[in-house]
Scaffold this motif. Structure first.
Motif, PDB file in Angstrom:
ATOM      1  N   GLN A 113      -5.063  -0.104  -4.885  1.00 21.68           N
ATOM      2  CA  GLN A 113      -5.161   0.428  -3.512  1.00 21.68           C
ATOM      3  C   GLN A 113      -6.430  -0.073  -2.847  1.00 21.68           C
ATOM      4  O   GLN A 113      -6.416  -0.503  -1.700  1.00 21.68           O
ATOM      5  CB  GLN A 113      -5.142   1.960  -3.523  1.00 21.68           C
ATOM      6  CG  GLN A 113      -3.735   2.531  -3.610  1.00 21.68           C
ATOM      7  CD  GLN A 113      -3.723   4.040  -3.730  1.00 21.68           C
ATOM      8  OE1 GLN A 113      -4.618   4.615  -4.337  1.00 21.68           O
ATOM      9  NE2 GLN A 113      -2.728   4.675  -3.138  1.00 21.68           N
ATOM     10  N   THR A 114      -7.536  -0.034  -3.614  1.00 21.77           N
ATOM     11  CA  THR A 114      -8.799  -0.493  -3.048  1.00 21.77           C
ATOM     12  C   THR A 114      -8.721  -1.963  -2.665  1.00 21.77           C
ATOM     13  O   THR A 114      -9.090  -2.351  -1.547  1.00 21.77           O
ATOM     14  CB  THR A 114      -9.936  -0.310  -4.075  1.00 21.77           C
ATOM     15  OG1 THR A 114      -9.815   0.985  -4.632  1.00 21.77           O
ATOM     16  CG2 THR A 114     -11.276  -0.483  -3.426  1.00 21.77           C
ATOM     17  N   SER A 115      -8.188  -2.791  -3.588  1.00 23.29           N
ATOM     18  CA  SER A 115      -8.194  -4.225  -3.288  1.00 23.29           C
ATOM     19  C   SER A 115      -7.214  -4.545  -2.168  1.00 23.29           C
ATOM     20  O   SER A 115      -7.503  -5.369  -1.291  1.00 23.29           O
ATOM     21  CB  SER A 115      -7.908  -5.043  -4.537  1.00 23.29           C
ATOM     22  OG  SER A 115      -6.579  -4.864  -4.931  1.00 23.29           O
ATOM     23  N   LEU A 149       0.837  -1.208   0.000  1.00 20.13           N
ATOM     24  CA  LEU A 149       0.000   0.000   0.000  1.00 20.13           C
ATOM     25  C   LEU A 149       0.865   1.247   0.000  1.00 20.13           C
ATOM     26  O   LEU A 149       0.575   2.217  -0.695  1.00 20.13           O
ATOM     27  CB  LEU A 149      -0.917   0.002   1.219  1.00 20.13           C
ATOM     28  CG  LEU A 149      -2.249  -0.696   1.021  1.00 20.13           C
ATOM     29  CD1 LEU A 149      -2.992  -0.790   2.338  1.00 20.13           C
ATOM     30  CD2 LEU A 149      -3.085   0.070   0.005  1.00 20.13           C
ATOM     31  N   SER A 150       1.947   1.195   0.802  1.00 19.54           N
ATOM     32  CA  SER A 150       2.832   2.351   0.862  1.00 19.54           C
ATOM     33  C   SER A 150       3.483   2.583  -0.501  1.00 19.54           C
ATOM     34  O   SER A 150       3.595   3.721  -0.971  1.00 19.54           O
ATOM     35  CB  SER A 150       3.861   2.123   1.960  1.00 19.54           C
ATOM     36  OG  SER A 150       4.976   2.920   1.759  1.00 19.54           O
ATOM     37  N   SER A 151       3.898   1.479  -1.166  1.00 17.73           N
ATOM     38  CA  SER A 151       4.489   1.622  -2.500  1.00 17.73           C
ATOM     39  C   SER A 151       3.465   2.198  -3.479  1.00 17.73           C
ATOM     40  O   SER A 151       3.785   3.081  -4.275  1.00 17.73           O
ATOM     41  CB  SER A 151       4.953   0.268  -3.026  1.00 17.73           C
ATOM     42  OG  SER A 151       6.028  -0.199  -2.262  1.00 17.73           O
ATOM     43  N   LEU A 152       2.227   1.706  -3.402  1.00 21.06           N
ATOM     44  CA  LEU A 152       1.183   2.197  -4.304  1.00 21.06           C
ATOM     45  C   LEU A 152       0.960   3.691  -4.098  1.00 21.06           C
ATOM     46  O   LEU A 152       0.768   4.449  -5.050  1.00 21.06           O
ATOM     47  CB  LEU A 152      -0.130   1.441  -4.068  1.00 21.06           C
ATOM     48  CG  LEU A 152      -0.164   0.004  -4.592  1.00 21.06           C
ATOM     49  CD1 LEU A 152      -1.425  -0.690  -4.119  1.00 21.06           C
ATOM     50  CD2 LEU A 152      -0.083  -0.015  -6.109  1.00 21.06           C
ATOM     51  N   ASN A 153       1.023   4.090  -2.835  1.00 19.35           N
ATOM     52  CA  ASN A 153       0.871   5.499  -2.508  1.00 19.35           C
ATOM     53  C   ASN A 153       1.984   6.315  -3.173  1.00 19.35           C
ATOM     54  O   ASN A 153       1.744   7.375  -3.751  1.00 19.35           O
ATOM     55  CB  ASN A 153       0.933   5.637  -0.989  1.00 19.35           C
ATOM     56  CG  ASN A 153       0.283   6.890  -0.519  1.00 19.35           C
ATOM     57  OD1 ASN A 153      -0.570   7.425  -1.231  1.00 19.35           O
ATOM     58  ND2 ASN A 153       0.696   7.363   0.638  1.00 19.35           N
ATOM     59  N   ASP A 154       3.231   5.747  -3.096  1.00 23.37           N
ATOM     60  CA  ASP A 154       4.366   6.408  -3.755  1.00 23.37           C
ATOM     61  C   ASP A 154       4.131   6.490  -5.261  1.00 23.37           C
ATOM     62  O   ASP A 154       4.350   7.537  -5.871  1.00 23.37           O
ATOM     63  CB  ASP A 154       5.652   5.625  -3.500  1.00 23.37           C
ATOM     64  CG  ASP A 154       6.108   5.741  -2.057  1.00 23.37           C
ATOM     65  OD1 ASP A 154       5.658   6.691  -1.385  1.00 23.37           O
ATOM     66  OD2 ASP A 154       6.888   4.885  -1.612  1.00 23.37           O
ATOM     67  N   TYR A 155       3.685   5.348  -5.853  1.00 21.52           N
ATOM     68  CA  TYR A 155       3.454   5.346  -7.297  1.00 21.52           C
ATOM     69  C   TYR A 155       2.426   6.414  -7.668  1.00 21.52           C
ATOM     70  O   TYR A 155       2.573   7.117  -8.664  1.00 21.52           O
ATOM     71  CB  TYR A 155       2.952   3.981  -7.777  1.00 21.52           C
ATOM     72  CG  TYR A 155       3.903   2.833  -7.534  1.00 21.52           C
ATOM     73  CD1 TYR A 155       5.287   3.033  -7.536  1.00 21.52           C
ATOM     74  CD2 TYR A 155       3.434   1.544  -7.299  1.00 21.52           C
ATOM     75  CE1 TYR A 155       6.159   1.981  -7.303  1.00 21.52           C
ATOM     76  CE2 TYR A 155       4.301   0.487  -7.077  1.00 21.52           C
ATOM     77  CZ  TYR A 155       5.672   0.716  -7.066  1.00 21.52           C
ATOM     78  OH  TYR A 155       6.517  -0.320  -6.836  1.00 21.52           O
ATOM     79  N   ALA A 156       1.372   6.516  -6.840  1.00 18.47           N
ATOM     80  CA  ALA A 156       0.334   7.512  -7.123  1.00 18.47           C
ATOM     81  C   ALA A 156       0.922   8.918  -7.105  1.00 18.47           C
ATOM     82  O   ALA A 156       0.632   9.745  -7.979  1.00 18.47           O
ATOM     83  CB  ALA A 156      -0.802   7.387  -6.114  1.00 18.47           C
TER      84      ALA A 156
END
Lengths: 304, 439
Positions: A254-256, A58-65
């Motif tokens: 992120q949702t999943s 999730l933290s990585s996805l946040n970074d990607y976003a």
């Protein structure tokens, strides 16, 4: 089970049972108050490593976003600048076509020449566009403006590309090397046929009244440069689309992941609350029973 | 041919004495109903030797035996030695898992996972900071981004240092606890052993004098129970009232007769609390050391992977959890290996390490600690239930039941009254003989 039941036995059994009951109550209480079923790794060791991995993802996805929105800002800035250049090149083309049909006097041509000169300055200005203090058309030399104002058309930026990480091992180039479109003008003596060279030729042909050249070579060169510009706009637009797609994909992930993490570590509140009241009732009953069992003995029923 | 006149008085007296002994024993039981380690006692009553009356029968001349009442042979304690063996074995096992569970729980609490304060979250923040640097290697946000990387890196390094320090402290505390329990003189092991040796001496003397020293034996059993929580013990009866005690995996028996052999070396195979402390705190093979090694490898993986992408000057110095520190400064961090200000390929590659080897091995480490704690507390709970059950059986045999004692009290009180009545009757009989027959 056993023949003799003694007072100490009853009391030590009662205490052991009460402690077990209270221990269960305590665990449920902790789950209720924290809202999590994993409060320490031993509650569910495998679940814990899953939770750590998922929150890492999730933290990585946040970074990607974040990276995607930063990259999108670059490409949007590039789109704006290139579209402004597009308008200016079209204005130059109008001037060239008007100048080449032989009806303009030399003073008209001079006026057009001076307008084209100003447009050259504006195009260079657009090429010097920056986002967050970084020049976006300078390759990786983001601290150097690609062009200086004035008559020097030498490209001062670098090659290389600035990229953004938008997924595991997935990068997207967000910088553009504008020199493939604008070139380095006529600074090195002979021209390189790129846009700035063509525009400078147009200015000098207008100033010298060379309408033949304006109508043939210059116009052809300008058209070919214009098609390069359109190509570059299309490329930047494609990058923007790619970033938007990535953004949608990241949001879905992120949702999943969030719901997966919640499944792993969050307590089912309804279930936990029911467990809590069941255990509380059991504990209260055990307390009451313990209090009344241990106190009676034969002594209570013997006379004096 | 005739019965001595006062025989009946003596018989009644024996009845009174026996009833009194039984009442006193009941009183002793009631008084000790809640004394830890107390085994209930009972007066062992047998018929006393009969009197042979020669030629009692005038017709046949045959002799007969006349009963002379009751005698108190012994006051014995009610105890099942096999339950003691079971209890002590289970006590060692439970104490072993309970010690492990307590200390491992402390280790687990120190990790602070899974929360926002744990190392896993800080590692995530560290990788995020490299993403921020990749987005702003030059320009207005660059200084902040570089500072952010240094701060996130320092937090990770400090947390690793603190975790290692905690583990080291727990390791030395466990070692300290072991030293305190096994200290000579005055450690718990030695003090229990000395008392057992003294009790051996006293019990042996009493038994030679023909007395059964029930209360001393209870005390000795209580001490043996206590020793069994420290390590596995095996108790051998030496036949003269003394016991020999083998303790853990010590080479020679801890107590043999009146001799105490201490200090001796114990290993993690000793069982009980001491075995658990050894298996946790051993500086070479202990479980806490294994955790420290795992944490070292997390630190090493982190430092190696990040440093390999910082060619000019390493980001981290130190390659163990205890020594890792940030050696880079905001100025020396490289977002790129080229001279271009906007290059960010190194920062991108480091950001791409998120979820990599260091994170994975840390998550595995946390899950490993978690399952160790889980299995220790499961076996503690199971052991505790078994111990309660065995103790229940022991209590069932040896414990004092007040209901039973009250019933005994009434029984023996009535027996006493009845014996007194017999004496009264004989007295009346003698009165008849002496006062009525004389004139």
């Amino acid at each position: 089970m056993i023949g003799r039941i003694t007072t100490q036995m009853t009391s030590s059994m009662t205490i052991a049972d009460l402690q077990q009951s209270l221990d269960r109550l305590d665990t449920t209480q902790q789950q209720l108050s924290s809202g999590k079923k994993i409060n320490q790794p031993s509650d569910d060791p495998y679940g814990t490593s899953q939770a750590i991995n998922l929150s890492g993802q999730l933290s990585s996805l946040n970074d990607y976003a974040n990276n995607v929105s930063d990259g999108t800002a670059w490409t949007q800035q590039a789109t704006t600048s290139l579209s402004d250049m597009d308008n200016m090149v079209q204005r130059v083309r109008e001037l060239v076509v008007q100048a080449s049909n032989g009806t303009y006097t030399q003073s008209d041509l001079n006026a057009s020449a001076s307008e084209v000169s100003q447009l050259i300055d504006q195009i260079k200005q657009e090429a010097n566009a920056s986002y967050n203090g970084q020049y976006i058309f300078s390759g990786t030399s983001t601290d150097t403006a690609p062009y200086s104002t004035g008559s020097n058309d030498q490209y001062q930026g670098g090659s290389g590309t600035v990229s953004r990480l938008i997924g595991p091992n997935t990068t997207v180039p967000v910088s553009t090397d504008i020199s493939s479109l604008l070139g380095s003008g006529q600074s090195s003596g002979s021209g390189d046929g790129k846009l700035l060279d063509t525009l400078r030729s147009i200015v000098s042909d207008m100033q010298s009244g060379n309408t033949t050249s304006l109508g043939s070579t210059d116009l052809n060169n300008l058209d070919s440069n214009f098609s390069n510009l359109t190509q570059m706009e299309a490329n930047v637009g494609a990058t923007t689309d790619r970033l938007q797609l990535a953004s949608t994909r990241i949001q879905n992930l992120q949702t999943s992941d969030t719901s997966a993490l919640s499944n792993v570590q969050d307590a089912d509140m309804a279930q936990t609350a029911i467990n809590f009241s069941t255990e509380q009732a059991a504990y209260t009953a055990a307390l009451r029973a313990g209090a009344s069992i241990v106190q009676s003995s034969l002594l209570d029923f013997l006379n004096s | 041919m005739s019965i001595p006149s006062f025989t009946g008085l003596q018989t009644a007296l024996r009845g009174l004495t026996a009833a009194q002994a039984a009442i006193d024993t009941t009183g002793h039981n009631i008084a000790n109903a809640n004394t830890p380690g107390y085994s209930r006692q009972q007066a062992v009553l047998t018929e006393s030797d009969p009197m042979t009356l020669t030629t009692l029968s005038n017709t046949t001349g045959a002799s007969s035996m006349l009963g002379t009442g009751v005698s108190v042979d012994d006051i014995s304690r009610v105890r099942d030695q096999f339950l003691d063996i079971q209890y002590r074995a289970q006590n060692s096992a439970t104490s072993n898992s309970s010690t492990k569970s307590t200390i491992l729980n402390q280790v687990q609490a120190g990790l602070d996972e899974p929360t926002a304060n744990g190392l896993s979250t800080q590692l995530q923040a560290f990788w995020s900071s490299w993403n921020a640097l990749a987005n702003a290697p030059s320009g207005t946000s660059s200084t902040a981004a570089r500072q952010g990387v240094i701060e996130a890196g320092t937090t990770v390094a400090n947390t690793l240092n603190a975790l290692d320090q905690q583990l080291a402290t727990q390791q030395s505390q466990a070692q300290q606890q072991y030293q305190t329990l096994t200290a000579s003189p005055n450690g718990e092991v030695e003090s229990d052993a000395q008392q057992i040796a003294q009790l051996n001496q006293q019990i042996s003397q009493q038994q030679q004098a023909g007395v059964s020293p029930n209360d001393l034996m209870d005390q000795r059993d209580q001490l043996l129970d206590n020793l069994s929580s420290l390590a596995n013990i095996s108790v051998t009866d030496q036949g003269n009232g003394m016991v020999q005690v083998s303790f853990g995996d010590a080479a020679t028996p801890l107590v043999s007769g009146t001799t105490v052999n201490w200090p001796q070396t114990l290993t993690s195979a000793a069982g009980g609390q001491l075995g658990a402390l050894q298996s946790l705190s051993d500086p070479a093979t202990g479980q806490i050391q294994a955790y420290r090694n795992a944490l070292d490898s997390v630190a090493n993986q982190l430092a190696t992977s990040v440093n390999s992408l910082q060619p000019s000057s390493p980001f981290f110095s130190g390659a163990t959890a205890g020594t890792i520190a940030v050696s880079a400064t905001a100025g020396t961090i490289q977002a790129t290996a080229t001279s271009s200000a906007g290059g960010n390929e190194l920062a991108l590659q480091i950001a791409g390490l998120a979820g990599g080897a260091a994170d994975q091995s840390y998550a595995t480490f946390v899950a490993g600690v978690g399952s160790d704690v889980q299995s220790a507390s499961n076996s503690q709970q199971t052991g505790q239930s078994l111990l309660t059950a065995i103790n229940g059986q022991r209590q069932s045999v040896s414990g004092v039941s007040l209901d039973e004692e009250m019933t005994n009290l009434i029984t023996y009180q009535r027996a006493y009254q009845a014996s007194a009545r017999v004496m009264n009757t004989i007295d009346t009989t003698l009165d008849t003989l002496i006062n009525q027959v004389a004139n």
